[in-house]
Design an enzyme around this catalytic site. Structure first.
Site, PDB file in Angstrom:
ATOM      1  N   LYS A  88       6.050 -10.890   0.479  1.00 19.01           N
ATOM      2  CA  LYS A  88       4.620 -11.162   0.588  1.00 19.01           C
ATOM      3  C   LYS A  88       4.233 -12.214  -0.435  1.00 19.01           C
ATOM      4  O   LYS A  88       4.429 -12.019  -1.641  1.00 19.01           O
ATOM      5  CB  LYS A  88       3.796  -9.901   0.382  1.00 19.01           C
ATOM      6  CG  LYS A  88       2.304 -10.158   0.612  1.00 19.01           C
ATOM      7  CD  LYS A  88       1.427  -9.105   0.005  1.00 19.01           C
ATOM      8  CE  LYS A  88      -0.017  -9.610   0.009  1.00 19.01           C
ATOM      9  NZ  LYS A  88      -0.897  -8.749  -0.791  1.00 19.01           N
ATOM     10  N   GLY A 145      -9.488  -5.371  -3.961  1.00 21.72           N
ATOM     11  CA  GLY A 145      -9.959  -4.251  -4.767  1.00 21.72           C
ATOM     12  C   GLY A 145     -11.439  -3.990  -4.709  1.00 21.72           C
ATOM     13  O   GLY A 145     -11.941  -3.115  -5.417  1.00 21.72           O
ATOM     14  N   ALA A 150      -6.585  -6.717   1.939  1.00 27.48           N
ATOM     15  CA  ALA A 150      -7.606  -6.690   0.876  1.00 27.48           C
ATOM     16  C   ALA A 150      -8.993  -6.411   1.433  1.00 27.48           C
ATOM     17  O   ALA A 150      -9.381  -6.922   2.488  1.00 27.48           O
ATOM     18  CB  ALA A 150      -7.626  -7.975   0.074  1.00 27.48           C
ATOM     19  N   GLY A 151      -9.733  -5.590   0.686  1.00 30.76           N
ATOM     20  CA  GLY A 151     -11.133  -5.329   0.977  1.00 30.76           C
ATOM     21  C   GLY A 151     -11.415  -3.997   1.615  1.00 30.76           C
ATOM     22  O   GLY A 151     -12.561  -3.547   1.643  1.00 30.76           O
ATOM     23  N   ASN A 180      -4.210  -0.927  -0.961  1.00 27.78           N
ATOM     24  CA  ASN A 180      -3.708  -0.255  -2.159  1.00 27.78           C
ATOM     25  C   ASN A 180      -4.834   0.525  -2.833  1.00 27.78           C
ATOM     26  O   ASN A 180      -4.833   1.753  -2.869  1.00 27.78           O
ATOM     27  CB  ASN A 180      -3.105  -1.274  -3.109  1.00 27.78           C
ATOM     28  CG  ASN A 180      -2.417  -0.648  -4.319  1.00 27.78           C
ATOM     29  OD1 ASN A 180      -1.786  -1.332  -5.105  1.00 27.78           O
ATOM     30  ND2 ASN A 180      -2.498   0.665  -4.507  1.00 27.78           N
ATOM     31  N   THR A 181      -5.833  -0.192  -3.320  1.00 32.19           N
ATOM     32  CA  THR A 181      -6.893   0.439  -4.110  1.00 32.19           C
ATOM     33  C   THR A 181      -7.625   1.529  -3.340  1.00 32.19           C
ATOM     34  O   THR A 181      -7.988   2.571  -3.909  1.00 32.19           O
ATOM     35  CB  THR A 181      -7.890  -0.630  -4.592  1.00 32.19           C
ATOM     36  OG1 THR A 181      -7.180  -1.676  -5.253  1.00 32.19           O
ATOM     37  CG2 THR A 181      -8.897  -0.036  -5.559  1.00 32.19           C
TER      38      THR A 181
END
Length: 345
Positions: free
Chosen positions: A188, A249, A275-276, A297-298
């Protein structure tokens, strides 16, 4: 005695195009295949992944390429399947760079309380791919626990990433080290523009993509939600396009549905929102737009109950994918009654 006349060109052509009848798994089939391996390929089977019984005798896999077929031959071709009852569920796997996965959820490995919690969340999510950052070994404590002690790279695909890199040179260097450390070529790539927004620097990203692809890497690339830039990345060698849904995040959800849909429509490689995502409904939205998957992830790691949230995300991705495949109803400006108004009492 007169010598036999040589075969005419027409006779040779007919022999080359011969068609015979064979019985495969109980069904008679007409084929022009000359060998068992050619028949397997005709059936779109990988000869390396099946076992063949040819006229009552096991045909060793190493001989399938030379095992000649004759008219009337009987073959049984088998492979391994899971035990238990058969399933009517169709195969909705997806493929990136020739590698096939069933889970469309990719999860990160940062921000968790510890490796045990991380591993439990991965299991609950059903993810088959995890992103991993490349960081220096703690030489002062070489026996400290490592991620590989808890998430087995032989069972879960590791996707090394370039998190924290702000130029093409650092990103390329990081992935060269990753390939040396674990032999990974599916990676990635992210090249950030600045620390406040963590938005990608598309000029550096494109440069790094071209170099990495030229070195045999298979880069899945984090990018802006720009259909033109996405196509440029694909042309440069990206094996997957990963537009952000919102800043990394942030948990703001999918802020750019129109442009992500345009990227999906224009891409010939997988598109995954990266993301987001903040909660399960965000993951479902990404899938309903036609994306091939979602990376997060977050949203899981910072949930009050990461394991439960991992399960929720798994269900949301599956639900959104099913909704996309179902074909949603058209939107209307005004109401349309579900029951006819005619014949009211």
């Amino acid at each position: 005695m007169n010598a036999p006349e040589p075969a005419s060109p027409q006779t040779s052509a007919d022999h080359a195009q011969r068609v015979i009848s064979v019985t495969v798994n109980g069904d008679v089939r007409r084929t022009a295949a000359a060998t068992v391996a050619e028949l397997a390929q005709e059936l779109e089977l990988d000869p390396a992944k099946v076992a063949v019984e040819h006229n009552g005798q096991i045909a060793p896999r190493s001989t399938l390429g030379t095992a000649a077929l004759s008219d009337g031959d009987v073959l049984e071709i088998v492979h391994f399947v899971g035990g238990g009852e058969s399933s009517t569920e169709d195969d909705d796997s997806w493929t990136v760079a020739g590698r096939t996965f069933r889970s469309r959820l990719i999860v990160g490995t940062g921000k968790y309380r510890d490796f045990q919690q991380n591993a439990a969340a991965v299991e609950a999510s059903g993810a088959e791919i995890v992103t991993v950052a490349v960081r220096r070994v703690n030489v002062s404590d070489p026996k400290a626990p490592m991620l590989t002690d808890f998430i087995d790279p032989a069972k879960i695909t590791y996707l090394p990433n370039t998190a924290g890199c702000f130029n093409a040179e650092d990103a390329i260097r990081t992935l060269r080290l990753a390939r040396e450390a674990g032999g990974w070529d599916l990676v990635k790539l992210e090249v950030l523009g600045e620390a406040r927004t963590l938005y990608p620097d598309m000029r550096e990203t494109l440069k790094a993509t071209e170099i990495l692809a030229g070195e045999g890497f298979l880069p899945m690339v984090y990018c802006a939600d720009d259909p033109i830039a996405a196509k440029q990345l694909e042309d440069a060698g990206a094996v997957a396009i990963m537009p952000l849904g919102a800043p990394i995040g942030s948990g703001l959800g999918i802020q750019n549905r129109v442009t992500i849909r345009l990227i999906v429509e224009g891409a010939s490689v997988p598109v995954l929102v990266d993301a987001g995502v903040g909660t399960a409904s965000d993951a479902a939205v990404a899938m309903e737009l036609g994306c091939d998957g979602v990376l997060m992830n977050t949203a899981i790691a910072e949930a009050k109950d990461p394991i439960r949230m991992a399960r929720a995300m798994r269900l949301a991705v599956e639900s959104g994918r099913e909704a996309y495949r179902s074909g949603r109803m058209a939107t209307r400006r005004y109401a349309d009654p579900s029951s006819p108004l005619a014949g009211l009492i």
